[in-house]
Structures are given as C-alpha cells and as structure tokens.
Design a protein around this motif. Structure first.
Motif, mmCIF file in Angstrom:
data_model
loop_
_atom_site.group_PDB
_atom_site.id
_atom_site.type_symbol
_atom_site.label_atom_id
_atom_site.label_comp_id
_atom_site.label_asym_id
_atom_site.label_seq_id
_atom_site.Cartn_x
_atom_site.Cartn_y
_atom_site.Cartn_z
ATOM 1 N N ASN A 161 0.835 -1.206 0.000
ATOM 2 C CA ASN A 161 0.000 0.000 0.000
ATOM 3 C C ASN A 161 0.872 1.258 0.000
ATOM 4 N N ILE A 162 1.299 1.620 -1.192
ATOM 5 C CA ILE A 162 2.260 2.708 -1.352
ATOM 6 C C ILE A 162 1.663 4.051 -0.949
ATOM 7 N N SER A 163 0.454 4.358 -1.427
ATOM 8 C CA SER A 163 -0.122 5.670 -1.138
ATOM 9 C C SER A 163 -0.499 5.802 0.338
ATOM 10 N N THR A 164 -0.951 4.722 0.962
ATOM 11 C CA THR A 164 -1.272 4.787 2.389
ATOM 12 C C THR A 164 -0.013 5.013 3.208
ATOM 13 N N THR A 165 1.070 4.325 2.858
ATOM 14 C CA THR A 165 2.346 4.547 3.540
ATOM 15 C C THR A 165 2.809 5.983 3.332
ATOM 16 N N SER A 166 2.680 6.473 2.098
ATOM 17 C CA SER A 166 3.098 7.844 1.790
ATOM 18 C C SER A 166 2.289 8.872 2.566
ATOM 19 N N ALA A 167 1.015 8.553 2.861
ATOM 20 C CA ALA A 167 0.156 9.495 3.586
ATOM 21 C C ALA A 167 0.746 9.835 4.948
ATOM 22 N N PHE A 168 1.331 8.850 5.630
ATOM 23 C CA PHE A 168 1.940 9.115 6.936
ATOM 24 C C PHE A 168 3.183 9.993 6.788
ATOM 25 N N VAL A 169 3.936 9.793 5.720
ATOM 26 C CA VAL A 169 5.103 10.635 5.476
ATOM 27 C C VAL A 169 4.655 12.069 5.189
ATOM 28 N N LEU A 170 3.649 12.223 4.341
ATOM 29 C CA LEU A 170 3.131 13.552 4.028
ATOM 30 C C LEU A 170 2.624 14.242 5.292
ATOM 31 N N GLY A 171 1.876 13.510 6.113
ATOM 32 C CA GLY A 171 1.352 14.080 7.344
ATOM 33 C C GLY A 171 2.454 14.524 8.289
ATOM 34 N N SER A 172 3.546 13.768 8.325
ATOM 35 C CA SER A 172 4.665 14.121 9.213
ATOM 36 C C SER A 172 5.441 15.326 8.702
ATOM 37 N N CYS A 173 5.226 15.684 7.441
ATOM 38 C CA CYS A 173 5.938 16.810 6.831
ATOM 39 C C CYS A 173 5.067 18.069 6.744
ATOM 40 N N SER A 191 14.567 10.646 10.587
ATOM 41 C CA SER A 191 14.472 11.289 11.902
ATOM 42 C C SER A 191 13.465 10.606 12.821
ATOM 43 N N GLY A 192 12.625 9.741 12.267
ATOM 44 C CA GLY A 192 11.590 9.094 13.052
ATOM 45 C C GLY A 192 10.257 9.823 13.027
ATOM 46 N N LYS A 193 10.201 10.988 12.380
ATOM 47 C CA LYS A 193 8.957 11.766 12.334
ATOM 48 C C LYS A 193 7.826 10.978 11.664
ATOM 49 N N ALA A 194 8.133 10.286 10.584
ATOM 50 C CA ALA A 194 7.096 9.554 9.847
ATOM 51 C C ALA A 194 6.522 8.428 10.698
ATOM 52 N N TYR A 195 7.392 7.684 11.369
ATOM 53 C CA TYR A 195 6.909 6.593 12.226
ATOM 54 C C TYR A 195 6.147 7.152 13.426
ATOM 55 N N ASN A 196 6.594 8.283 13.940
ATOM 56 C CA ASN A 196 5.893 8.915 15.063
ATOM 57 C C ASN A 196 4.481 9.350 14.660
ATOM 58 N N LYS A 197 4.323 9.767 13.414
ATOM 59 C CA LYS A 197 2.986 10.142 12.943
ATOM 60 C C LYS A 197 2.073 8.918 12.936
ATOM 61 N N LEU A 198 2.583 7.780 12.506
ATOM 62 C CA LEU A 198 1.808 6.546 12.567
ATOM 63 C C LEU A 198 1.412 6.240 14.003
ATOM 64 N N GLN A 199 2.358 6.340 14.933
ATOM 65 C CA GLN A 199 2.069 6.055 16.335
ATOM 66 C C GLN A 199 1.049 7.028 16.906
ATOM 67 N N GLU A 200 1.104 8.282 16.474
ATOM 68 C CA GLU A 200 0.134 9.277 16.916
ATOM 69 C C GLU A 200 -1.271 8.895 16.465
ATOM 70 N N VAL A 201 -1.391 8.459 15.222
ATOM 71 C CA VAL A 201 -2.692 8.051 14.698
ATOM 72 C C VAL A 201 -3.227 6.846 15.478
ATOM 73 N N ILE A 202 -2.379 5.862 15.716
ATOM 74 C CA ILE A 202 -2.796 4.662 16.447
ATOM 75 C C ILE A 202 -3.210 5.020 17.876
ATOM 76 N N LYS A 203 -2.425 5.890 18.546
ATOM 77 C CA LYS A 203 -2.750 6.308 19.907
ATOM 78 C C LYS A 203 -4.090 7.034 19.956
ATOM 79 N N ASN A 204 -4.315 7.947 19.008
ATOM 80 C CA ASN A 204 -5.581 8.677 18.971
ATOM 81 C C ASN A 204 -6.762 7.742 18.757
ATOM 82 N N ASN A 205 -6.553 6.712 17.943
ATOM 83 C CA ASN A 205 -7.624 5.749 17.696
ATOM 84 C C ASN A 205 -7.911 4.926 18.958
ATOM 85 N N GLU A 206 -6.877 4.572 19.688
ATOM 86 C CA GLU A 206 -7.077 3.820 20.927
ATOM 87 C C GLU A 206 -7.830 4.656 21.949
#
Length: 347
Positions: free
Chosen positions: A97-109, A328-343
C-alpha cells in the motif's frame, strides 16, 4: 411538467449504448436517479459497461463526481488546506500500500491529509484492509474526523462510511470484476473540498481527462500520474508520466527516478500481500528498515506529493524532505500518533 423517470433513464441508456457522449446535465440527472434508487442493478450494470466501452468524458466524470459528493456525509469546521493521495486502483499490480504509507510521510511533513479509500475491489489489498490491520478506526464520526485534521493533520475516510448512498454502486461494481468509471470517480469524491490532490491512475490515456476533471472540481494544485509499469503510483520501474495542475495551468511531465538519485527496481521488489503483510511493510518503511526499493518508492511518491501541496519547491526537494522525515523518526511517530488517537477514541 412531470419528469418521466423511466423515459429519462431509457433515453440515457440508449444514447450511451450507441456510443454517444452525454452532456453534464444528462449525466447529472441520470446519477441523481441512481442515488435516489430509481435505477435497477441490471440497468446500472449495463450502463457502466457501455460507458466504459464508449470511453468517459470530462463532462460525464465531473457530473458523476459532483452528484456523489453532494450525497456524501458532511465534515464541518476543517480549518486546514487538505490533500488526498488516493489512487484509482485497477492496475492489478499487487504492490504493497504505497499511497497509504506515503500518507503518513506527508502528514509528518506538514501536509494535512484526508486519505480517501476503500477495501480491495480489483487488487489484493485496498487501503481500508491495511488500515484495519493497523487498528485505525474507519467508522465515520464528523467531529472526530475534523479534530484529527485540525490537530493531527491526518485522517482516513472509508468510502462506504462517508458515501452511504453508494451501496448499490458498490454491489454492482463488485459483480463486474473489471476497472470501470468508478475507479476514476473514487478519488474524486472526497466529502471535503480538497485544495490539493495526488491521484494515480492505471490508464495512461486518461491522464489529461482526469486532470481536467480535478480542475473542474476546483483543486488548487494536483498531479495525475501513471507510473512505469502502468501502475497507479509513481514507481522505480522506469519513466513515470505525470500531468500537473498548478495555478490553473496544466503541464505534462515525464520523470525518471534516477534523475533524483533513486535506484530502478523490478515489480517484484514492491510486491505486497494481505492486509497484515502490508501492515508489516508499511511499518518497516516508516521505521526506515524496509528494503531500498520499498523506501525509495515511498520517497518518490511522497516527494511529488510535497511539491503538489506547496511544502517543497521541487520534486527533488520533496524527496529529500520525505527522506529526512523517515530517517528522523517523524514519519513513524505520525503513525504512532494516529494509532494512539484511535485507541483513545475507543475508550
């Protein structure tokens, strides 16, 4: 004068089956009837096939998109400029899922992303499949979606949840098992008034048509692309064909990944699996531990997206910004932020 619905439907059907184009008004009337439940499954199926065989026009696609959007659920009080990076599907590439993965990178930027997607129809795993594997809440709540866009600058919109009137369309579409106008329509009917759009399509002949549709729909900036290998993403397989809409001007561009220091790869290098396999790939890309081909494919797509969203002055600058977000970890942190908010929203 009373409108004879059956007569309008029959006249429209005959015209399309004869290979004639419909006006914006004719298509708008027909799809209003569809969403009002006045067209049977068989009639809709025959119409979709005839339209696909004829070839869809800018007027026809724009009319369908505007009818469907008008019936979508409302999302009020969104303060940011919003981008969608949903592709059409239909390329049968079975990639991750290229575009879904890219969405987290875009959001972190700094891009506010409202990723509009669905379960798989013509591919192995759709965006909704991998998001469910990640535990992302796809049930629609307007206040929650607006909060996510305003505070975390990323949300995910499941088409069946935000388009409650599309049940018949989805039912008919699934019986066809072939790309149709609804592959093109899907990315065009976000319930939000998008400022920016990154739209990959499987059919290179439709690049200019879909760009003009996005122009009609009021996008500030957009890119419509067909990747090397005729994928609905930018790829490292060779030359990618893009049409940019910027400030009302349309420009066709062909880009080679090697011009940006990226390495060419084979289609097998970006293959995906089911939702859980693709979840693992998505997480590894955002952590920076995935294969070079997987990471650089996302960098290319995110870099183009950053340029379209005015967060980078060029594609090359966008790629570098995306690379820094992963390293820098920003992209992965954005994923974690989304998961935390969902929880937290489930509590």
């Amino acid at each position: 004068m009373t409108l004879n619905i059956a007569a309008v439907t029959e006249k429209t059907m005959i015209k399309v089956k004869d290979g004639s184009d419909l006006s914006y008004k004719e298509m708008h009337e027909f799809f209003t009837e569809v969403l009002d439940g006045k067209v049977t499954d068989d009639e809709l199926r025959d119409f979709i096939i005839a339209l696909s065989d004829k070839g869809e026009t800018v007027d026809e696609i724009t009319a369908i998109a505007e009818v469907l959007k008008s019936y979508a659920k409302d999302i009020p009080n969104v303060n940011n400029k919003v981008m969608d990076n949903c592709g059409t599907g239909g390329d049968r590439s079975r990639s991750f899922n290229i575009s879904t993965t890219s969405a987290f990178v875009l959001g972190s930027c700094g891009v506010t992303v409202a990723k509009h997607g669905n379960k798989s129809v013509t591919s192995k795993t759709g965006s909704s499949d991998v998001l469910q594997a990640l535990g992302v809440n796809l049930n629609f709540d307007a206040d929650r979606v607006a909060k996510e866009l305003n505070e975390s600058n990323i949300t995910f919109l499941s088409a069946p949840h935000v388009h409650p009137k599309m049940g018949q369309i989805m039912r008919v579409r699934q019986t066809l098992k072939r790309p149709t106008v609804f592959n093109f329509i899907g990315p065009c009917i976000s319930p939000l008034d998008l400022d920016y759009q990154f739209l990959g399509i499987y059919d290179r002949k439709k690049l200019m048509t879909i760009t003009k549709v996005l122009q009609r729909l009021g996008r500030k900036n957009a890119v419509v692309m067909n990747g090397a290998g005729h994928m609905d993403e930018a790829t490292l397989l060779g030359e990618n064909h893009l049409v940019f809409l910027r400030g009302g001007e349309i420009e066709e561009v062909v880009i080679d990944p090697t011009d940006y220091g990226l390495t060419l790869c084979d289609k097998s290098d970006i293959a995906g699996g089911d939702g859980y396999e693709n979840k693992e790939i998505l997480e590894s890309v955002l952590k920076g531990t995935a294969t070079r081909a997987q990471i650089e494919t996302v960098l290319l797509n995110a870099g183009i997206g950053l340029f379209v969203a005015d967060e980078a002055k060029s594609i090359g600058a966008g790629i570098q910004k995306a690379r820094e977000a992963i390293q820098s970890g920003k992209a992965y942190n954005k994923l974690q932020e989304v998961i935390k908010n969902n929880e937290e929203s489930k509590v």
